[in-house]
Design a protein around this motif. Structure first.
Motif, PDB file in Angstrom:
ATOM      1  N   ALA A 117      -7.672  -7.114  -0.860  1.00  0.00           N
ATOM      2  CA  ALA A 117      -7.650  -5.658  -1.006  1.00  0.00           C
ATOM      3  C   ALA A 117      -6.276  -5.097  -0.655  1.00  0.00           C
ATOM      4  O   ALA A 117      -5.763  -4.198  -1.345  1.00  0.00           O
ATOM      5  CB  ALA A 117      -8.731  -5.028  -0.125  1.00  0.00           C
ATOM      6  N   LEU A 118      -5.673  -5.612   0.410  1.00  0.00           N
ATOM      7  CA  LEU A 118      -4.339  -5.148   0.808  1.00  0.00           C
ATOM      8  C   LEU A 118      -3.294  -5.464  -0.258  1.00  0.00           C
ATOM      9  O   LEU A 118      -2.432  -4.641  -0.562  1.00  0.00           O
ATOM     10  CB  LEU A 118      -3.945  -5.793   2.142  1.00  0.00           C
ATOM     11  CG  LEU A 118      -4.502  -5.140   3.407  1.00  0.00           C
ATOM     12  CD1 LEU A 118      -4.245  -6.032   4.616  1.00  0.00           C
ATOM     13  CD2 LEU A 118      -3.875  -3.774   3.616  1.00  0.00           C
ATOM     14  N   HIS A 119      -3.376  -6.664  -0.828  1.00  0.00           N
ATOM     15  CA  HIS A 119      -2.407  -7.049  -1.857  1.00  0.00           C
ATOM     16  C   HIS A 119      -2.595  -6.206  -3.115  1.00  0.00           C
ATOM     17  O   HIS A 119      -1.609  -5.784  -3.754  1.00  0.00           O
ATOM     18  CB  HIS A 119      -2.561  -8.533  -2.184  1.00  0.00           C
ATOM     19  CG  HIS A 119      -1.528  -9.036  -3.146  1.00  0.00           C
ATOM     20  ND1 HIS A 119      -1.832  -9.411  -4.434  1.00  0.00           N
ATOM     21  CD2 HIS A 119      -0.186  -9.199  -3.014  1.00  0.00           C
ATOM     22  CE1 HIS A 119      -0.731  -9.788  -5.060  1.00  0.00           C
ATOM     23  NE2 HIS A 119       0.277  -9.680  -4.210  1.00  0.00           N
ATOM     24  N   GLN A 120      -3.832  -5.956  -3.479  1.00  0.00           N
ATOM     25  CA  GLN A 120      -4.091  -5.138  -4.662  1.00  0.00           C
ATOM     26  C   GLN A 120      -3.654  -3.690  -4.426  1.00  0.00           C
ATOM     27  O   GLN A 120      -3.137  -3.034  -5.327  1.00  0.00           O
ATOM     28  CB  GLN A 120      -5.580  -5.179  -5.002  1.00  0.00           C
ATOM     29  CG  GLN A 120      -5.950  -4.408  -6.265  1.00  0.00           C
ATOM     30  CD  GLN A 120      -7.430  -4.539  -6.595  1.00  0.00           C
ATOM     31  OE1 GLN A 120      -8.192  -5.150  -5.849  1.00  0.00           O
ATOM     32  NE2 GLN A 120      -7.838  -3.973  -7.716  1.00  0.00           N
ATOM     33  N   GLU A 121      -3.838  -3.218  -3.213  1.00  0.00           N
ATOM     34  CA  GLU A 121      -3.504  -1.836  -2.897  1.00  0.00           C
ATOM     35  C   GLU A 121      -2.007  -1.610  -2.793  1.00  0.00           C
ATOM     36  O   GLU A 121      -1.475  -0.619  -3.310  1.00  0.00           O
ATOM     37  CB  GLU A 121      -4.189  -1.451  -1.581  1.00  0.00           C
ATOM     38  CG  GLU A 121      -3.769  -0.123  -0.987  1.00  0.00           C
ATOM     39  CD  GLU A 121      -4.281   0.061   0.423  1.00  0.00           C
ATOM     40  OE1 GLU A 121      -3.479   0.416   1.303  1.00  0.00           O
ATOM     41  OE2 GLU A 121      -5.486  -0.157   0.645  1.00  0.00           O
ATOM     42  N   LEU A 160       3.839  -9.719   1.086  1.00  0.00           N
ATOM     43  CA  LEU A 160       3.419 -10.130   2.421  1.00  0.00           C
ATOM     44  C   LEU A 160       1.948 -10.505   2.439  1.00  0.00           C
ATOM     45  O   LEU A 160       1.515 -11.373   3.211  1.00  0.00           O
ATOM     46  CB  LEU A 160       3.668  -8.985   3.418  1.00  0.00           C
ATOM     47  CG  LEU A 160       3.195  -9.195   4.863  1.00  0.00           C
ATOM     48  CD1 LEU A 160       3.973 -10.333   5.515  1.00  0.00           C
ATOM     49  CD2 LEU A 160       3.347  -7.903   5.667  1.00  0.00           C
ATOM     50  N   TYR A 161       1.166  -9.871   1.566  1.00  0.00           N
ATOM     51  CA  TYR A 161      -0.274 -10.122   1.522  1.00  0.00           C
ATOM     52  C   TYR A 161      -0.677 -11.014   0.350  1.00  0.00           C
ATOM     53  O   TYR A 161      -1.867 -11.151   0.063  1.00  0.00           O
ATOM     54  CB  TYR A 161      -1.020  -8.793   1.437  1.00  0.00           C
ATOM     55  CG  TYR A 161      -0.681  -7.848   2.559  1.00  0.00           C
ATOM     56  CD1 TYR A 161      -0.994  -8.162   3.877  1.00  0.00           C
ATOM     57  CD2 TYR A 161      -0.020  -6.649   2.310  1.00  0.00           C
ATOM     58  CE1 TYR A 161      -0.671  -7.311   4.921  1.00  0.00           C
ATOM     59  CE2 TYR A 161       0.309  -5.789   3.342  1.00  0.00           C
ATOM     60  CZ  TYR A 161      -0.010  -6.116   4.641  1.00  0.00           C
ATOM     61  OH  TYR A 161       0.311  -5.271   5.678  1.00  0.00           O
ATOM     62  N   ALA A 162       0.306 -11.616  -0.307  1.00  0.00           N
ATOM     63  CA  ALA A 162      -0.004 -12.527  -1.419  1.00  0.00           C
ATOM     64  C   ALA A 162      -0.380 -13.915  -0.908  1.00  0.00           C
ATOM     65  O   ALA A 162      -0.968 -14.710  -1.641  1.00  0.00           O
ATOM     66  CB  ALA A 162       1.178 -12.628  -2.372  1.00  0.00           C
ATOM     67  N   ARG A 163      -0.035 -14.199   0.338  1.00  0.00           N
ATOM     68  CA  ARG A 163      -0.343 -15.492   0.954  1.00  0.00           C
ATOM     69  C   ARG A 163      -1.024 -15.225   2.289  1.00  0.00           C
ATOM     70  O   ARG A 163      -0.608 -14.348   3.045  1.00  0.00           O
ATOM     71  CB  ARG A 163       0.922 -16.329   1.160  1.00  0.00           C
ATOM     72  CG  ARG A 163       1.660 -16.600  -0.145  1.00  0.00           C
ATOM     73  CD  ARG A 163       3.042 -17.214   0.108  1.00  0.00           C
ATOM     74  NE  ARG A 163       2.958 -18.545   0.668  1.00  0.00           N
ATOM     75  CZ  ARG A 163       2.811 -19.643  -0.061  1.00  0.00           C
ATOM     76  NH1 ARG A 163       2.735 -19.564  -1.379  1.00  0.00           N
ATOM     77  NH2 ARG A 163       2.736 -20.825   0.503  1.00  0.00           N
ATOM     78  N   ILE A 164      -2.050 -15.993   2.597  1.00  0.00           N
ATOM     79  CA  ILE A 164      -2.849 -15.752   3.789  1.00  0.00           C
ATOM     80  C   ILE A 164      -2.742 -16.934   4.757  1.00  0.00           C
ATOM     81  O   ILE A 164      -2.743 -18.094   4.327  1.00  0.00           O
ATOM     82  CB  ILE A 164      -4.324 -15.504   3.408  1.00  0.00           C
ATOM     83  CG1 ILE A 164      -5.154 -15.140   4.632  1.00  0.00           C
ATOM     84  CG2 ILE A 164      -4.919 -16.707   2.693  1.00  0.00           C
ATOM     85  CD1 ILE A 164      -6.551 -14.644   4.294  1.00  0.00           C
ATOM     86  N   ILE A 211      -9.104  -4.146   7.415  1.00  0.00           N
ATOM     87  CA  ILE A 211      -7.879  -3.929   6.630  1.00  0.00           C
ATOM     88  C   ILE A 211      -6.847  -3.177   7.464  1.00  0.00           C
ATOM     89  O   ILE A 211      -5.667  -3.543   7.498  1.00  0.00           O
ATOM     90  CB  ILE A 211      -8.208  -3.169   5.337  1.00  0.00           C
ATOM     91  CG1 ILE A 211      -9.009  -4.058   4.387  1.00  0.00           C
ATOM     92  CG2 ILE A 211      -6.930  -2.680   4.660  1.00  0.00           C
ATOM     93  CD1 ILE A 211      -9.486  -3.355   3.138  1.00  0.00           C
ATOM     94  N   ASP A 212      -7.281  -2.127   8.161  1.00  0.00           N
ATOM     95  CA  ASP A 212      -6.349  -1.364   9.007  1.00  0.00           C
ATOM     96  C   ASP A 212      -5.776  -2.234  10.115  1.00  0.00           C
ATOM     97  O   ASP A 212      -4.589  -2.136  10.451  1.00  0.00           O
ATOM     98  CB  ASP A 212      -7.068  -0.157   9.614  1.00  0.00           C
ATOM     99  CG  ASP A 212      -7.421   0.896   8.571  1.00  0.00           C
ATOM    100  OD1 ASP A 212      -6.780   0.894   7.493  1.00  0.00           O
ATOM    101  OD2 ASP A 212      -8.331   1.709   8.824  1.00  0.00           O
ATOM    102  N   SER A 213      -6.610  -3.090  10.699  1.00  0.00           N
ATOM    103  CA  SER A 213      -6.142  -3.965  11.775  1.00  0.00           C
ATOM    104  C   SER A 213      -5.101  -4.952  11.265  1.00  0.00           C
ATOM    105  O   SER A 213      -4.057  -5.167  11.908  1.00  0.00           O
ATOM    106  CB  SER A 213      -7.333  -4.720  12.378  1.00  0.00           C
ATOM    107  OG  SER A 213      -6.900  -5.674  13.328  1.00  0.00           O
ATOM    108  N   ILE A 214      -5.351  -5.549  10.115  1.00  0.00           N
ATOM    109  CA  ILE A 214      -4.392  -6.508   9.552  1.00  0.00           C
ATOM    110  C   ILE A 214      -3.097  -5.802   9.188  1.00  0.00           C
ATOM    111  O   ILE A 214      -1.993  -6.327   9.410  1.00  0.00           O
ATOM    112  CB  ILE A 214      -4.989  -7.200   8.315  1.00  0.00           C
ATOM    113  CG1 ILE A 214      -6.176  -8.089   8.733  1.00  0.00           C
ATOM    114  CG2 ILE A 214      -3.947  -8.033   7.585  1.00  0.00           C
ATOM    115  CD1 ILE A 214      -6.918  -8.702   7.562  1.00  0.00           C
TER     116      ILE A 214
END
Length: 368
Positions: A142-146, A151-155, A106-109
């Motif tokens: 996890a990123l989108h929820q947090e 930006l994190y809604a699409r992968i 998660i930190d890397s992304i």
């Protein structure tokens, strides 16, 4: 009075050089007016433009066909909504429960983005089946929820057409074979799940291993089969199967094959400690494979006829790995993956004192 006829020379072209029925170019140039020249030049320009447009159209068609081919093979990265990704098609080889390394991903992304897109297959309902990248998808969710950031809604994903179920499993497994953290227990569990799924028409675990891990070496497939068999023997007994080292698991499986009655003993010993952790469970299993105490005596040497004193060797599991211990009369040796020079001296002294005090100093144990 008659007129005098004037004579003058006429510059005629040589008739031998003039093809029959064709006017010399020099004559045409002299006869072509400004309008004809403009029309001729415009026609040439139109021909050049048409040729250029045809070349561009041909190149565009080629690129369009190439793009279609690359997209069909999943080699073009697209951004897919998290809600459109379905994860139920394949049984995952990841062990259930919290992933201690997910936070690092998660930190890397968050810092540099996703460097390796996930792999998806198209579904008839317009959504996509996940083939590779369960941890990456979990990190994005996890990123989108947090953060709630779109930006994190699409992968990022590579999308290919749906394939045979066996091929989909192979794609997932082949990627994970290069993972350093995947255990033989995880791979064995995947083979069991694959064999138990009626949709796969493969009731035999050995055959499932051959299908799923076709890219692995013969030796590695034999280890996976051993762990799959071990998990079946100790089903619902092992809590930390993923911590079992390869050699221990393979040897324990051989012991159980040779002595089926040992299965009950192992199950009883393991389940007698319901609060055990991974290292403790491994230590219990080792007692059925390696003797806790081995006394070795050197045979009489041909030269001096002297014998070696008895020596006790054993292994103890700790947080940093397995400690190899060797004890003999007046001496004890400990090999452990720890730099003892960096341990606080007072703490080290206290540990040694506790060790010595815990040993029974009975009369028959001393050598004085």
């Amino acid at each position: 009075m008659s007129r005098k006829r004037r004579m003058f020379d006429i510059d005629m072209p040589a008739m031998d050089n003039v093809p029959v029925g064709k006017v010399p170019d020099k004559v045409l140039e002299k006869r072509r007016g400004p309008m004809a020249t403009a029309i001729s030049e415009n026609a040439d320009a139109l021909r050049d433009q048409q040729s250029t447009e045809e070349t561009i159209r041909a190149e565009n068609d080629r690129l369009a066909h190439e793009l279609v081919r690359l997209r069909s093979e999943g080699l073009v990265t697209e951004h897919v909504s998290l809600s459109d990704v379905v994860t139920e098609k394949l049984t995952r080889d990841r062990k259930p429960g919290p992933d201690p390394e997910l936070a690092e991903l998660i930190d890397s992304i968050r810092d540099i983005g996703l460097s390796n897109p996930i792999r998806l297959e198209r579904r008839s309902d317009g959504r996509f089946d996940l083939i590779q990248g369960m941890r990456r998808l979990s990190a994005y969710r996890a990123l989108h929820q947090e953060s709630g950031d779109d930006l994190y809604a699409r992968i990022p994903a590579g999308i290919s057409a749906a394939t045979d179920l066996n091929d989909s499993y192979r794609r997932m497994v082949d990627e994970n074979l290069i993972r350093k953290d995947i255990s033989f227990a995880e791979m064995g569990a995947l083979a069991r799940s694959y064999a138990e799924d009626p949709a796969n028409d493969c009731p035999d675990v050995d055959k499932a291993v051959g299908i799923l891990f076709k890219s692995a070496s013969y030796t590695k497939r034999s280890y996976i089969r051993a762990f799959a068999s071990l998990l079946m023997m100790l089903d619902k007994v092992l809590m930390h199967a993923n911590d079992i080292p390869r050699n221990l698991g393979v040897e324990l499986k051989r012991k159980l094959d040779a002595n089926p009655g040992l299965i009950r003993q192992v199950s009883t010993a393991v389940m007698s400690e319901p609060d055990r952790d991974g290292p403790r469970e491994v230590a219990i299993l080792r007692t059925f494979v390696e003797p806790t105490v081995s006394v070795t005596r050197k045979s009489v040497a041909s030269s001096g006829g002297k014998t070696r004193r008895a020596k006790t060797t054993f292994q103890v599991s700790g947080t940093a790995g397995v400690a190899k211990c060797s004890a003999s009369s007046g001496r004890i040796e400990l090999r452990y993956d720890l730099d003892f020079t960096r341990v606080d001296r007072a703490k080290l002294e206290q540990a040694i004192t506790t060790l010595i005090d815990a040993l029974q100093e009975e009369e028959d144990l001393t050598h004085g």
